[in-house]
Design a protein around this motif. Structure first.
Motif, mmCIF file in Angstrom:
data_model
loop_
_atom_site.group_PDB
_atom_site.id
_atom_site.type_symbol
_atom_site.label_atom_id
_atom_site.label_comp_id
_atom_site.label_asym_id
_atom_site.label_seq_id
_atom_site.Cartn_x
_atom_site.Cartn_y
_atom_site.Cartn_z
ATOM 1 N N HIS A 1 26.113 -17.153 -21.669
ATOM 2 C CA HIS A 1 24.965 -16.485 -22.314
ATOM 3 C C HIS A 1 23.651 -16.607 -21.548
ATOM 4 O O HIS A 1 22.689 -17.220 -22.041
ATOM 5 N N HIS B 1 34.974 -16.586 -26.067
ATOM 6 C CA HIS B 1 33.957 -17.592 -26.414
ATOM 7 C C HIS B 1 34.018 -17.882 -27.916
ATOM 8 O O HIS B 1 33.444 -17.150 -28.722
ATOM 9 N N ASP C 1 30.957 -16.064 -29.266
ATOM 10 C CA ASP C 1 30.353 -17.389 -29.515
ATOM 11 C C ASP C 1 30.476 -17.751 -31.003
ATOM 12 O O ASP C 1 29.574 -18.365 -31.584
ATOM 13 N N HIS D 1 32.538 -27.212 -27.171
ATOM 14 C CA HIS D 1 31.608 -27.930 -26.308
ATOM 15 C C HIS D 1 32.254 -29.214 -25.792
ATOM 16 O O HIS D 1 32.545 -30.133 -26.580
#
Ligand code: AMP
Ligand code: FE
Ligand code: FE
Ligand code: ZN
Length: 286
Positions: free
Chosen positions: A190, A7, A242, A39
């Motif tokens: 998440h 991620h 992330d 994204h």
């Protein structure tokens, strides 16, 4: 042996590092495998392929798709799909368009609150990447409305007014169908503080393949809870940091620290490869 981070974000969406910089940083941190999950775009992944190969870093195709779920949004991670798939490209083009339309509405809402901001400024801040709220947040910081991106989210961009904007994002069944037909696998991103047990039950019913159990927003108990849920439902365990770079979120220090064991990457690849075999079998029969 190096581990995996499934991620990460680059300048192709709302990250600070280019795909090349991210690959080099992953190498420096001793990671063996990464997925770039920008994204709603795979441009960062495509830009990283050569440099990853040159550096002996295993790079999985990846993307974090924003899907519509009733009146909510859900982030769905997709991996190990055929990145040349035309339906996938169509879906991502539509998602990018939906992001631009939504940002125009966000800007109008901010203007109504007396903020001097325009769409072109946010677009410029995205530097050609897929536009999102972090870019608007940067503009608010630069103009002195807030002192940090986090503050921009707390005061303006995380408000219900903005959350309630109707978007043109794809729904979950469409996302699941396109990714699976491209041979990929899906994981709920998440889930930690976002979803109740009944939300999770509903999300899993859409046929996702995995749950992102490992994430910087998850404490040990959360990680354990979702890992048990994944095992009980015969689902993959995915995870990563992330990472967006320094300026956008709090997760910067977790790159190279919040990692996933390689056995989970192997399981993910096996799931995708089995799916591809099934797809081939069907197309031969036609
Ligand atoms: P968007 O895709 O436009 O909905 O923006 C979502 C992105 O904004 C997330 O992927 C994060 O990178 C970032 N984000 C969301 N909430 C926050 C927050 N509270 N502070 C900083 N960044 C955030
Ligand atoms: Fe983001
Ligand atoms: Fe996300
Ligand atoms: Zn993300």
């Amino acid at each position: 042996m190096g581990k995996a981070d499934l991620h990460t974000h680059t300048t192709a969406s709302d990250g600070d590092l280019t795909a090349t910089e991210l690959v080099l940083k992953a190498k420096e941190k001793g990671l063996k495998t990464i997925a770039i999950t920008d994204h709603d775009t795979i441009k960062g992944y495509l830009a990283a392929k050569d440099i990853a190969e040159k550096n002996g870093l295993q790079l999985l195709s990846g993307v974090e798709i924003t899907a519509k779920w009733s009146d909510r949004e859900v982030h769905i991670l997709a991996y190990h799909f055929d990145s040349a798939d035309s339906r996938l490209h169509n879906l991502l083009n539509n998602q990018a368009k939906a992001r631009r339309l939504r940002m125009k509405v966000i800007v109008r809402k901010l203007q109504k609150q007396g903020i001097a901001i325009d769409y072109e400024e946010v677009l410029a801040e995205s530097y050609g990447g897929n536009i999102g709220r972090p870019h608007a947040a940067q503009v608010l910081v630069q103009k002195g409305y807030v002192r940090s991106v986090q503050e921009a989210f707390i005061r303006y961009l995380g408000s219900d007014v903005i959350k309630n904007i109707q978007t043109e994002y794809a729904d979950i069944p469409t996302v699941a169908d396109v990714i699976k037909q491209a041979g990929g696998v899906l994981s709920v991103a998440h889930p930690g503080h976002l979803y109740s047990d009944s939300d999770m039950e509903q999300l899993l019913s859409f046929g996702v393949d995995g749950i992102e159990c490992i994430h910087p927003s998850h404490n040990f108990d959360t990680q354990k809870k979702f890992s048990q849920m994944a095992k009980a439902n015969h689902l993959l365990i995915t995870g990563g940091s992330d990472f967006h770079g320094k300026s956008k979120t709090d997760y910067d220090p977790y790159f190279g620290i919040v990692t996933l064991g390689n056995q989970h990457v192997d399981a993910l690849i096996r799931t995708s490869e089995n799916r591809r075999l099934t797809l081939k079998k069907y197309s031969y029969n036609e």
